[in-house]
Design a protein around this motif. Sequence first.
Motif, PDB file in Angstrom:
ATOM      1  N   UNK A 218      60.753  54.817  37.364  1.00 35.91           N
ATOM      2  CA  UNK A 218      60.085  54.613  36.077  1.00 35.91           C
ATOM      3  C   UNK A 218      60.897  55.242  34.947  1.00 35.91           C
ATOM      4  N   UNK A 219      60.813  54.651  33.769  1.00 35.67           N
ATOM      5  CA  UNK A 219      61.529  55.198  32.613  1.00 35.67           C
ATOM      6  C   UNK A 219      61.152  56.663  32.396  1.00 35.67           C
ATOM      7  N   UNK A 220      62.161  57.477  32.128  1.00 35.37           N
ATOM      8  CA  UNK A 220      61.919  58.872  31.824  1.00 35.37           C
ATOM      9  C   UNK A 220      61.790  59.773  33.033  1.00 35.37           C
ATOM     10  N   UNK A 221      61.925  59.215  34.222  1.00 36.34           N
ATOM     11  CA  UNK A 221      61.820  60.017  35.442  1.00 36.34           C
ATOM     12  C   UNK A 221      63.189  60.076  36.109  1.00 36.34           C
ATOM     13  N   UNK A 222      63.717  61.286  36.272  1.00 39.06           N
ATOM     14  CA  UNK A 222      65.016  61.449  36.906  1.00 39.06           C
ATOM     15  C   UNK A 222      64.885  61.398  38.421  1.00 39.06           C
ATOM     16  N   UNK A 223      65.989  61.199  39.099  1.00 39.33           N
ATOM     17  CA  UNK A 223      65.966  61.162  40.560  1.00 39.33           C
ATOM     18  C   UNK A 223      65.533  62.510  41.131  1.00 39.33           C
ATOM     19  N   UNK A 224      65.922  63.584  40.478  1.00 37.80           N
ATOM     20  CA  UNK A 224      65.509  64.920  40.926  1.00 37.80           C
ATOM     21  C   UNK A 224      64.006  65.095  40.791  1.00 37.80           C
ATOM     22  N   UNK A 225      63.453  64.633  39.671  1.00 41.63           N
ATOM     23  CA  UNK A 225      62.006  64.737  39.456  1.00 41.63           C
ATOM     24  C   UNK A 225      61.241  63.871  40.447  1.00 41.63           C
ATOM     25  N   UNK A 226      61.743  62.675  40.716  1.00 41.80           N
ATOM     26  CA  UNK A 226      61.074  61.773  41.654  1.00 41.80           C
ATOM     27  C   UNK A 226      61.057  62.373  43.057  1.00 41.80           C
ATOM     28  N   UNK A 227      62.190  62.917  43.482  1.00 42.16           N
ATOM     29  CA  UNK A 227      62.255  63.533  44.804  1.00 42.16           C
ATOM     30  C   UNK A 227      61.340  64.739  44.881  1.00 42.16           C
ATOM     31  N   UNK A 228      61.246  65.505  43.807  1.00 40.03           N
ATOM     32  CA  UNK A 228      60.375  66.682  43.785  1.00 40.03           C
ATOM     33  C   UNK A 228      58.912  66.275  43.925  1.00 40.03           C
ATOM     34  N   UNK A 229      58.523  65.166  43.290  1.00 38.59           N
ATOM     35  CA  UNK A 229      57.156  64.645  43.420  1.00 38.59           C
ATOM     36  C   UNK A 229      56.839  64.377  44.887  1.00 38.59           C
ATOM     37  N   UNK A 230      57.747  63.686  45.563  1.00 33.26           N
ATOM     38  CA  UNK A 230      57.477  63.308  46.952  1.00 33.26           C
ATOM     39  C   UNK A 230      57.613  64.466  47.924  1.00 33.26           C
ATOM     40  N   UNK A 231      58.473  65.424  47.625  1.00 30.66           N
ATOM     41  CA  UNK A 231      58.559  66.623  48.462  1.00 30.66           C
ATOM     42  C   UNK A 231      57.253  67.403  48.411  1.00 30.66           C
ATOM     43  N   UNK A 232      56.699  67.544  47.224  1.00 32.02           N
ATOM     44  CA  UNK A 232      55.433  68.272  47.076  1.00 32.02           C
ATOM     45  C   UNK A 232      54.289  67.529  47.764  1.00 32.02           C
ATOM     46  N   UNK A 233      54.291  66.216  47.660  1.00 31.46           N
ATOM     47  CA  UNK A 233      53.251  65.431  48.327  1.00 31.46           C
ATOM     48  C   UNK A 233      53.409  65.484  49.838  1.00 31.46           C
ATOM     49  N   UNK A 234      54.656  65.590  50.332  1.00 33.69           N
ATOM     50  CA  UNK A 234      54.895  65.671  51.768  1.00 33.69           C
ATOM     51  C   UNK A 234      54.230  66.912  52.356  1.00 33.69           C
ATOM     52  N   UNK A 235      54.174  68.001  51.585  1.00 32.69           N
ATOM     53  CA  UNK A 235      53.471  69.204  52.055  1.00 32.69           C
ATOM     54  C   UNK A 235      52.009  68.863  52.342  1.00 32.69           C
ATOM     55  N   UNK A 236      51.392  68.076  51.482  1.00 29.38           N
ATOM     56  CA  UNK A 236      50.001  67.668  51.686  1.00 29.38           C
ATOM     57  C   UNK A 236      49.851  66.788  52.920  1.00 29.38           C
ATOM     58  N   UNK A 237      50.938  66.174  53.365  1.00 23.95           N
ATOM     59  CA  UNK A 237      50.940  65.364  54.579  1.00 23.95           C
ATOM     60  C   UNK A 237      51.202  66.204  55.823  1.00 23.95           C
ATOM     61  N   UNK A 238      51.391  67.514  55.628  1.00 27.80           N
ATOM     62  CA  UNK A 238      51.543  68.412  56.766  1.00 27.80           C
ATOM     63  C   UNK A 238      52.967  68.825  57.091  1.00 27.80           C
ATOM     64  N   UNK A 239      53.934  68.413  56.282  1.00 28.59           N
ATOM     65  CA  UNK A 239      55.325  68.794  56.518  1.00 28.59           C
ATOM     66  C   UNK A 239      55.804  69.603  55.322  1.00 28.59           C
ATOM     67  N   UNK A 240      56.070  70.870  55.562  1.00 26.26           N
ATOM     68  CA  UNK A 240      56.432  71.779  54.479  1.00 26.26           C
ATOM     69  C   UNK A 240      57.906  71.714  54.126  1.00 26.26           C
ATOM     70  N   UNK A 241      58.747  71.424  55.108  1.00 28.68           N
ATOM     71  CA  UNK A 241      60.189  71.478  54.851  1.00 28.68           C
ATOM     72  C   UNK A 241      60.948  70.646  55.883  1.00 28.68           C
ATOM     73  N   UNK A 242      61.965  69.923  55.411  1.00 31.13           N
ATOM     74  CA  UNK A 242      62.936  69.266  56.277  1.00 31.13           C
ATOM     75  C   UNK A 242      64.265  69.961  56.045  1.00 31.13           C
TER      76      UNK A 242
END
Length: 376
Positions: free
Chosen positions: A300-324
């Motif tokens: 999406x406009x205005x969203x960097x690749x770093x920001x997008x990955x950070x969104x999904x990393x944080x959501x992955x914690x809610x899915x039960x995986x804290x770290x890869x």
Amino acid sequence: MKDTHLLVIGAGNVGTHTLDLLARRPDAPRITLAGRDEELLVRQVNLSRMVAAQLGHTPRLDHVVMDVDDIDRTAATLAELSPDIVFSTVSLQAWWVINELPKDLLTRLDEAEIGPWLPMQLTLIHKVMQAVKASGIDAQVVNAALPDATHTILDKVGLAPTIGIGNVANIVPALRHAAADQLGKSPAQVDLRVVMEAFVSHRVPRTGDAGDAPYRISVLENGSDVTERVDMERLLQTVATRYRRLGGVRGAVLTAASAVTVIEALTSTEPRLVHAPGPDALIGGYPVAVSAKGLDVQLPDGLSSTQALDINKKALWHDGIAEIRDDGSVRYSDPHMDIVKSMLGYDVREMKLADSQACARELAAKYSEFKESLGA
């Protein structure tokens, strides 16, 4: 797609729905269905063939016996078939299996999300990718087994599939219809750019909200960004109300439809925008321009690749995986594993990639014991 050879590994719900959907298309590729049970394969291929014939199509369908547990033999079969695209649907346990539990227990165990069940999703796609590498074929690999996480894990050892299906893709049609309702437009006039991990795409259709997990949705009307005109809270609620749908086994056809969009895009000379999890081994789901030339994530406009990955990393914690981690090992989120420990007696806080199969066996045994204790 007529000159493309597609190998579908796995004759379960998603694999066979995808076979059926593709077989009914005028430009269907050559499709080979692979699995362990030859009688099932023959019957399924013939069923798909006859349904297509009833609709006026004559697809080129075949089958091959394949046991992905045998990596060397699978590699030899892949080398012999030399498919252009491999679509792997295999896992040791479907995510919806726990739906067989009584409602109160299902509700409790479901709060652990899919993360603790990772070895059930990771083990077989790991073997498939080892076989693909050993075969020497130059094929695109599309994966259905928790691509939001498994692709990043496998990328650490040089075995990432090309792209995933389902999850973010499954929620986009309902979001698109809900956005069109708010804007007073037809869905054909509305487009989306969605960055979303599986936790959110699974939760919203059930609850109408994302919990505390982050996500990003941009809405376009006839190509212009109109996100500010859309009430996001109401958008998510509409997905769970007006556009509520069947899930589980019946809902597998929606996941298969997302597979069709990805497979068709991979054979296209011109890029096609799809939503898919795990493109380029990224965590979570993204909008992606896909063609035979490769993948290009379209944020999406205005969203960097770093920001997008950070969104999904944080959501992955809610899915039960804290770290890869860099070696492909994972650390689970403690609150989620606490639930599995209390209910099943399974308590693995960290897992190495090489231990995935052993963890899957232990988890399966614990779950079986739990069901037996219920008299199930």
